[in-house]
Design an enzyme around this catalytic site. Structure first.
Site, mmCIF file in Angstrom:
data_model
loop_
_atom_site.group_PDB
_atom_site.id
_atom_site.type_symbol
_atom_site.label_atom_id
_atom_site.label_comp_id
_atom_site.label_asym_id
_atom_site.label_seq_id
_atom_site.Cartn_x
_atom_site.Cartn_y
_atom_site.Cartn_z
ATOM 1 N N ASN A 198 -53.655 -24.455 -19.668
ATOM 2 C CA ASN A 198 -54.139 -23.826 -21.208
ATOM 3 C C ASN A 198 -54.397 -22.668 -21.899
ATOM 4 O OD1 ASN A 198 -52.933 -26.399 -22.355
ATOM 5 N ND2 ASN A 198 -54.810 -27.811 -21.786
ATOM 6 N N GLU A 229 -55.271 -35.036 -18.187
ATOM 7 C CA GLU A 229 -54.101 -34.655 -17.101
ATOM 8 C C GLU A 229 -54.185 -35.271 -16.124
ATOM 9 O OE1 GLU A 229 -57.942 -32.262 -15.577
ATOM 10 O OE2 GLU A 229 -57.142 -32.459 -17.952
ATOM 11 N N ASP A 233 -53.535 -35.758 -10.409
ATOM 12 C CA ASP A 233 -54.665 -34.954 -11.424
ATOM 13 C C ASP A 233 -53.439 -33.821 -10.986
ATOM 14 O OD1 ASP A 233 -57.151 -34.426 -13.174
ATOM 15 O OD2 ASP A 233 -57.026 -32.419 -11.658
ATOM 16 N N ASP A 246 -48.597 -29.321 -23.267
ATOM 17 C CA ASP A 246 -48.369 -30.287 -23.950
ATOM 18 C C ASP A 246 -46.553 -30.779 -22.847
ATOM 19 O OD1 ASP A 246 -50.926 -30.921 -25.702
ATOM 20 O OD2 ASP A 246 -49.352 -30.433 -27.061
#
Length: 160
Positions: A43, A79, A35, A52
């Site tokens: 983000n 993620e 993770d 991304d």
């Protein structure tokens, strides 16, 4: 494919194939769940385009350490990433997970919202020799629990 890795459906199929092969051959099968630490904060701070790009770099770092035909790196969701390691026991899987953690750390992707200052990953590792009495979902569940433990104990670590 944003990350260039297998998707969740392919992961599920591949895990089934490797599970049956390990069952036939009485070999260990290991799973690593990764993770990206504090990715929502990443983000929110940098935006989805940078997010991304971050996921692509993390995926490449993980995939680069999958060396054998029975190894698969896949995007599990959001993620989260996962690696299947055929004929690999827990100490070997832990070493691979640590190599992945270190590889991601060495990318030095800036992350202003992380206490580490860079993008890191937490990992949960589990290994089993399949038998008729257990299901492949037990391996996934166990790795997920180890991942939760890694995240709750400070992140940027491997738990197995």
């Amino acid at each position: 494919f944003l990350t260039g890795l297998a998707n969740r459906r392919h992961f599920d199929d591949f895990l089934g194939w490797e599970w049956r092969r390990a069952l036939r051959e009485s070999n260990p099968l290991s799973l690593i769940m990764f993770d990206v630490d504090l990715f929502k904060s990443y983000n929110d701070h940098y935006g989805h385009i940078e997010g991304d790009q971050c996921l692509k770099q993390v995926a490449h770092g993980i995939k680069s350490l999958m060396q054998r035909p029975g190894d698969l790196a896949a995007r599990y969701g959001g993620e989260e990433f996962v690696a299947i390691l055929a004929a690999t026991d827990l100490p070997e899987a832990m070493a691979i997970a640590e190599a992945c953690r270190s590889r991601i750390e060495s990318l030095k992707i800036p992350h202003a919202m992380s206490p580490f200052g860079i993008v890191t990953v937490s990992s949960g590792v589990c290994s089993t020799v399949p038998c008729d009495m257990n299901a492949q979902s037990t391996l996934v569940d166990a790795a997920d629990k180890k991942l939760y433990f890694a995240k709750s104990n400070g992140r940027n670590r491997v738990e197995g």
